[in-house]
Scaffold this active site. Structure first.
Site, PDB file in Angstrom:
ATOM      1  N   GLY A   1       0.804  -1.210   0.000  1.00 49.96           N
ATOM      2  CA  GLY A   1       0.000   0.000   0.000  1.00 49.96           C
ATOM      3  C   GLY A   1       0.836   1.257   0.000  1.00 49.96           C
ATOM      4  O   GLY A   1       0.314   2.347   0.140  1.00 49.96           O
ATOM      5  N   ASP A   2       2.139   1.121  -0.130  1.00 51.42           N
ATOM      6  CA  ASP A   2       3.000   2.303  -0.133  1.00 51.42           C
ATOM      7  C   ASP A   2       3.911   2.238  -1.361  1.00 51.42           C
ATOM      8  O   ASP A   2       3.556   1.602  -2.347  1.00 51.42           O
ATOM      9  CB  ASP A   2       3.781   2.380   1.193  1.00 51.42           C
TER      10      ASP A   2
END
Ligand SMILES: *[C@@H]1O[C@H](CO)[C@@H](O)[C@H](O)[C@H]1NC(C)=O
Ligand SMILES: *[C@@H]1O[C@H](CO)[C@@H](O)[C@H](O)[C@H]1NC(C)=O
Ligand SMILES: *[C@@H]1O[C@H](CO)[C@@H](O)[C@H](O)[C@H]1NC(C)=O
Ligand SMILES: *[C@@H]1O[C@H](CO)[C@@H](O)[C@H](O)[C@H]1NC(C)=O
Ligand SMILES: *[C@@H]1O[C@H](CO)[C@@H](O)[C@H](O)[C@H]1NC(C)=O
Ligand SMILES: *[C@@H]1O[C@H](CO)[C@@H](O)[C@H](O)[C@H]1NC(C)=O
Ligand SMILES: *[C@@H]1O[C@H](CO)[C@@H](O)[C@H](O)[C@H]1NC(C)=O
Ligand SMILES: *[C@@H]1O[C@H](CO)[C@@H](O)[C@H](O)[C@H]1NC(C)=O
Ligand SMILES: *[C@@H]1O[C@H](CO)[C@@H](O)[C@H](O)[C@H]1NC(C)=O
Ligand SMILES: *[C@@H]1O[C@H](CO)[C@@H](O)[C@H](O)[C@H]1NC(C)=O
Ligand SMILES: *[C@@H]1O[C@H](CO)[C@@H](O)[C@H](O)[C@H]1NC(C)=O
Length: 444
Positions: free
Chosen positions: A226-227
């Site tokens: 998610g990053d």
């Protein structure tokens, strides 16, 4: 397992077996305790000490439990064969007390590998399991969900030269999966990363971050997170990223950079080719939570984030005032499915949640120049192809964006290019003014 051509000449102690290869290559097979209660780190360190120079270290197809830090920085001409899984313990207090300094941004790590001529093979099955679910739950209860002092990276390649890692899998890293620092001539091939949380949304689980490193090749990576999928930070030069599948994360990031007041840092000569990008939103996250976080708000294929000229606090969450430039970036053949933000975004006003104020968003002395993005196609949810929030002091120059074929769900073309302080754009025309404001993800 010990291949049959190796004659076993001795079995030493219970920690590992010691075998002599016919080519005078010493081999150590790591013997695990087969229980979470038994820390296998001492056995692993012992094997590296015996066979980590001009030898071979073998991990069998079993689970090894790693309950303490490992700093293996002295390797030389070694084959490390990983057929099993190394699983890290979730004693958060232990790791916060004992994780080791990475050497940048006050970042910390659980495992350091360094040396020369190191060959690691996971054969597509060897796995590093960071057991991150507990970390993801815990960090969400903290004030700073992006960076927390001493939260460890899964693996740090530190002062590693002339080396290669193939076919290794990383599951649920505690924080960033891999930091690569002071390392040169390193090939990282066929690496699979899945940092999707089982019970809580992961945060700050970058696939890889390069710092003070050169001639690093990322080939055939698959990253679910998610990053930042892969991020190039201070003094990353001659970096190649090719044939990768990046899922759900923020894409390829340059930065954050310019975080250290008065320090001159560069990212130079970067080649990015054939990247397949897809957003398959997983169900674990609460969309309202995601909006409060700086992660998972949008998906970007390629973005640059630098700090402003005003220093606000200290790294990792604060900073600014850095000097330097990004140049010589060639990005080709990007395929996107369901992008959620501008395909190419520049923000020179980085800020993280929990950090102090941003300062002036257009006064960064860090310059972006000589960036060419060509052949970008697929589907997007954003009408923006580019959002370029550049510095008024050191404007973006020689930026090319050409051969873009991005479509919205209703089949209309995404055709907005928002610019601020972009000199002589090539291959595109600016269609409007970019917003100016603080950001951790590239847009406002
Ligand atoms: C962590 O360090 C603190 C202070 O030094 C100590 O009181 C505590 O017992 C340590 N905890 C663990 C799990 O090592
Ligand atoms: C890792 O070990 C090397 C060699 O012993 C040492 O120089 C280095 O300081 C250690 N790194 C950390 C972060 O403890
Ligand atoms: C670590 O943080 C302290 C203060 O929080 C700061 O003074 C220092 O510069 C930071 N070090 C690095 C290497 O970022
Ligand atoms: C690429 O990596 C994946 C693992 O993520 C592996 O299954 C596949 O065989 C690799 N492809 C090539 C061409 O090496
Ligand atoms: C990644 O991990 C999540 C959580 O365990 C799982 O649901 C998903 O299937 C995994 N994805 C892949 C491609 O292995
Ligand atoms: C980073 O690169 C710049 C430009 O080459 C150099 O001046 C600086 O000393 C380097 N910084 C470090 C910490 O190596
Ligand atoms: C959170 O980050 C801010 C800004 O860097 C810092 O002032 C504060 O001390 C941090 N809090 C914790 C608990 O780390
Ligand atoms: C920010 O800095 C730029 C460059 O020095 C300057 O032109 C601009 O007026 C400043 N903006 C604000 C709001 O102070
Ligand atoms: C513009 O940038 C491209 C891409 O890095 C580079 O190949 C080219 O030489 C640059 N042109 C000039 C005039 O600097
Ligand atoms: C862009 O795509 C076209 C057509 O698919 C191809 O001929 C060209 O070589 C590509 N350009 C680059 C820089 O890869
Ligand atoms: C297509 O969707 C975009 C974004 O939702 C919207 O701005 C645009 O008006 C739509 N175009 C048509 C022809 O419906």
């Amino acid at each position: 397992m010990v291949p049959s051509f190796i004659a076993i000449v001795a079995i030493v102690a219970c920690a590992f077996s010691f075998v002599e290869a016919n080519l005078h290559r010493k081999s150590c097979v790591v013997k695990g305790g087969q229980s979470k209660e038994i820390d296998d780190a001492p056995a692993i360190l012992h094997a590296f000490k015996e066979c980590g120079q001009h030898g071979r270290v073998l991990f069998e197809p079993q689970t090894y439990y790693v309950n303490s830090v490992m700093n293996v920085s002295w390797l030389k001409d070694v084959d490390i064969e990983i057929h099993g899984t190394l699983e890290w313990s979730t004693d958060i207090m232990y790791w916060l007390n004992n994780s080791m300094d990475v050497g940048y941004q006050n970042q910390s790590t659980a495992f350091i590998i360094g040396g020369d001529n190191v060959r690691i093979n996971g054969f597509g099955t060897g796995t590093f399991n960071g057991n991150g679910d507990d970390w993801y739950k815990w960090i969400r209860q903290q004030e700073n969900t992006s960076n927390y002092p001493d939260r460890p990276h899964a693996l740090t390649l530190s002062r590693l030269t002339n080396s290669a890692i193939h076919g290794l899998r990383f599951l649920r890293s505690q924080m960033w999966t891999m930091s690569i620092i002071h390392s040169h001539n390193v090939v990282l091939d066929s690496i699979f990363v899945n940092n999707t949380g089982n019970s809580a949304q992961s945060s700050n689980t970058d696939g890889a971050d390069t710092i003070y490193s050169s001639h690093v090749v990322f080939n055939n990576w698959t990253v679910y997170n998610g990053d930042d999928s892969i991020s190039l930070k201070a003094n990353s030069t001659d970096i190649t990223i090719s044939n990768c599948k990046l899922r759900n994360g923020l894409g390829i990031a340059i930065g954050s950079i310019g975080q250290y007041k008065g320090q001159f840092e560069t990212v130079d000569r970067v080649s990015i080719n054939n990247i397949d990008y897809e957003n398959t939103l997983h169900a674990v996250s609460d969309p309202n939570d995601a909006l409060k976080e700086h992660m998972l708000i949008m998906n970007i294929q390629f973005y640059v984030k630098t700090w402003t000229d005003d220093q606000n606090g200290y790294p990792p969450n604060g900073g600014g005032g850095g000097l330097g430039y990004l140049s010589g970036v060639e990005v080709t053949n990007l395929k996107a499915t369901g992008l959620r933000g501008a395909a190419f975004a520049v923000s020179q006003c980085t800020r993280f949640s929990g950090a102090p104020g941003v300062g002036n968003c257009t006064n960064s002395q860090f310059q972006i120049k000589d960036v060419a993005i060509q052949n970008l196609s697929g589907t997007t949810k954003s009408t923006r192809v580019a959002s370029l929030q550049c510095s008024a002091i050191a404007p973006c120059t020689n930026v090319t964006i050409a051969n873009v074929d991005l479509h919205l769900a209703n089949n209309t073309e995404a055709n907005s290019y928002l610019c601020g302080n972009v000199i002589n754009p090539m291959g595109f025309m600016c269609t409007g003014d970019v917003c100016v404001g603080g950001s951790a993800t590239g847009e406002c």
